[in-house]
Structures are given as C-alpha cells and as structure tokens.
Motif scaffolding. Structure first.
Motif, PDB file in Angstrom:
ATOM      1  N   PHE A  49       0.839  -1.200   0.000  1.00  0.00           N
ATOM      2  CA  PHE A  49       0.000   0.000   0.000  1.00  0.00           C
ATOM      3  C   PHE A  49       0.871   1.246   0.000  1.00  0.00           C
ATOM      4  N   LYS A  50       0.649   2.081  -1.000  1.00  0.00           N
ATOM      5  CA  LYS A  50       1.382   3.340  -1.100  1.00  0.00           C
ATOM      6  C   LYS A  50       0.400   4.449  -1.430  1.00  0.00           C
ATOM      7  N   CYS A  51       0.379   5.456  -0.589  1.00  0.00           N
ATOM      8  CA  CYS A  51      -0.516   6.594  -0.823  1.00  0.00           C
ATOM      9  C   CYS A  51      -0.065   7.430  -2.010  1.00  0.00           C
ATOM     10  N   ASP A  52       1.220   7.345  -2.380  1.00  0.00           N
ATOM     11  CA  ASP A  52       1.722   8.143  -3.501  1.00  0.00           C
ATOM     12  C   ASP A  52       0.958   7.842  -4.779  1.00  0.00           C
ATOM     13  N   GLU A  53       0.674   6.572  -5.000  1.00  0.00           N
ATOM     14  CA  GLU A  53      -0.057   6.163  -6.199  1.00  0.00           C
ATOM     15  C   GLU A  53      -1.450   6.793  -6.224  1.00  0.00           C
ATOM     16  N   VAL A  54      -2.111   6.784  -5.094  1.00  0.00           N
ATOM     17  CA  VAL A  54      -3.446   7.368  -4.976  1.00  0.00           C
ATOM     18  C   VAL A  54      -3.366   8.883  -5.146  1.00  0.00           C
ATOM     19  N   ASN A  55      -2.427   9.513  -4.462  1.00  0.00           N
ATOM     20  CA  ASN A  55      -2.293  10.970  -4.539  1.00  0.00           C
ATOM     21  C   ASN A  55      -1.922  11.444  -5.939  1.00  0.00           C
ATOM     22  N   ASN A  56      -1.084  10.692  -6.642  1.00  0.00           N
ATOM     23  CA  ASN A  56      -0.736  11.065  -8.020  1.00  0.00           C
ATOM     24  C   ASN A  56      -1.958  11.001  -8.929  1.00  0.00           C
ATOM     25  N   ALA A  57      -2.768   9.970  -8.765  1.00  0.00           N
ATOM     26  CA  ALA A  57      -3.981   9.841  -9.580  1.00  0.00           C
ATOM     27  C   ALA A  57      -4.954  10.979  -9.277  1.00  0.00           C
ATOM     28  N   ILE A  58      -5.092  11.329  -8.008  1.00  0.00           N
ATOM     29  CA  ILE A  58      -5.983  12.434  -7.632  1.00  0.00           C
ATOM     30  C   ILE A  58      -5.457  13.751  -8.202  1.00  0.00           C
ATOM     31  N   SER A  59      -4.146  13.951  -8.161  1.00  0.00           N
ATOM     32  CA  SER A  59      -3.559  15.176  -8.730  1.00  0.00           C
ATOM     33  C   SER A  59      -3.833  15.284 -10.224  1.00  0.00           C
ATOM     34  N   LYS A  60      -3.719  14.165 -10.936  1.00  0.00           N
ATOM     35  CA  LYS A  60      -4.033  14.165 -12.372  1.00  0.00           C
ATOM     36  C   LYS A  60      -5.492  14.541 -12.599  1.00  0.00           C
ATOM     37  N   LEU A  61      -6.350  13.986 -11.775  1.00  0.00           N
ATOM     38  CA  LEU A  61      -7.779  14.259 -11.906  1.00  0.00           C
ATOM     39  C   LEU A  61      -8.087  15.732 -11.623  1.00  0.00           C
ATOM     40  N   VAL A  62      -7.489  16.284 -10.576  1.00  0.00           N
ATOM     41  CA  VAL A  62      -7.692  17.696 -10.234  1.00  0.00           C
ATOM     42  C   VAL A  62      -7.209  18.580 -11.383  1.00  0.00           C
ATOM     43  N   HIS A  63      -6.057  18.252 -11.947  1.00  0.00           N
ATOM     44  CA  HIS A  63      -5.535  19.024 -13.081  1.00  0.00           C
ATOM     45  C   HIS A  63      -6.502  18.956 -14.262  1.00  0.00           C
ATOM     46  N   TRP A  64      -7.011  17.763 -14.553  1.00  0.00           N
ATOM     47  CA  TRP A  64      -7.966  17.598 -15.657  1.00  0.00           C
ATOM     48  C   TRP A  64      -9.204  18.462 -15.418  1.00  0.00           C
ATOM     49  N   PHE A  65      -9.739  18.440 -14.192  1.00  0.00           N
ATOM     50  CA  PHE A  65     -10.909  19.259 -13.860  1.00  0.00           C
ATOM     51  C   PHE A  65     -10.605  20.741 -14.080  1.00  0.00           C
ATOM     52  N   ASN A  66      -9.425  21.188 -13.653  1.00  0.00           N
ATOM     53  CA  ASN A  66      -9.056  22.597 -13.817  1.00  0.00           C
ATOM     54  C   ASN A  66      -8.951  22.982 -15.290  1.00  0.00           C
ATOM     55  N   VAL A  67      -8.337  22.123 -16.101  1.00  0.00           N
ATOM     56  CA  VAL A  67      -8.199  22.393 -17.535  1.00  0.00           C
ATOM     57  C   VAL A  67      -9.570  22.501 -18.197  1.00  0.00           C
ATOM     58  N   LYS A  68     -10.504  21.670 -17.768  1.00  0.00           N
ATOM     59  CA  LYS A  68     -11.853  21.664 -18.347  1.00  0.00           C
ATOM     60  C   LYS A  68     -12.780  22.707 -17.720  1.00  0.00           C
TER      61      LYS A  68
END
Length: 127
Positions: A49-68
């Motif tokens: 279990f690594k939170c980095d993987e989860v946090n990276n995916a959430i960061s990508k999602l937040v960036h996508w939301f901001n771009v859109k």
C-alpha cells in the motif's frame, strides 16, 4: 459558454465534454461515472500500500478538472477504505488540493450506503 440546464442536449454534450476522463486512470484502478458524479476506485494490496499512487492519480484528476473549467467539490469528496471486519486499518495520507481527506466509515454511492467493513446494516437501517 455552456448549455442551459435541463436542455435535451445537455447530458449528451456533457458526456462528450468528459469523454477523455476515464483515460487518466491506470489499468489497475477504475473510474465510475454516473451523470455528473465521479468515483475513483483503487485496488491496492495491503502489503504494498502506497498513498503516492493514490495521490498522483488524484492530482491528475484535479488538473484535468481545472483544464476543463470544472469544479471538484472538496466538501462532497470522500475517502473510504474497504476491508473485512478482522483487518486492522492502515493509516492513510490521501490529499485533495493540499488538504488531507479523512477516511469515512460509510458513504452513499448511487443510493446505496456502503460501509467500510462491507456490512449491510447501515444501508438496511436507512431504508
């Protein structure tokens, strides 16, 4: 820019607008879209279990939301870890926009109350 709320074309155009969202999620995870609700599902092994993987995916999602130019409602964003009743909880450090998402014991998903221990008591009592 936009489509009037309640218009006939609104749902279709929204789906076209968010069509590339599922491509952000890696193969070992899932994204569930229903109308304007988005849920990320991470399948993680307890041993690695690594939170980095989860946090990276959430960061990508937040960036996508901001771009859109879409707003991700932090107040409605929940973090729930599903385990069986006899498993000890691991600490999590999952973040959204720099703020830690505290894990919840239950959440409602498409009208079904989901319990972190995978039990149906809360859902049955809410009916």
């Amino acid at each position: 820019m936009g489509v009037p709320q309640g218009s006939i074309l609104g749902p279709f155009l929204f789906l076209v607008y968010i069509n590339d969202l599922p491509s952000l999620v890696e193969d070992n995870h899932d994204i569930v879209l229903f109308a304007d609700d988005t849920s990320l599902i991470f399948k993680l092994k307890r041993q690695s279990f690594k939170c980095d993987e989860v946090n990276n995916a959430i960061s990508k999602l937040v960036h996508w939301f901001n771009v859109k130019n879409l707003h991700l409602n932090g107040n409605k964003t929940k973090c729930i870890k599903f385990t069986t009743t006899n498993v000890k909880k691991l600490s999590t450090n999952v973040f959204l926009n720099g703020e830690e998402l505290s894990p919840v014991e239950s959440t409602v998903f498409l009208g079904i109350t989901l319990d972190a221990k995978l039990q149906w008591g809360l859902h049955i009592s809410s009916i």
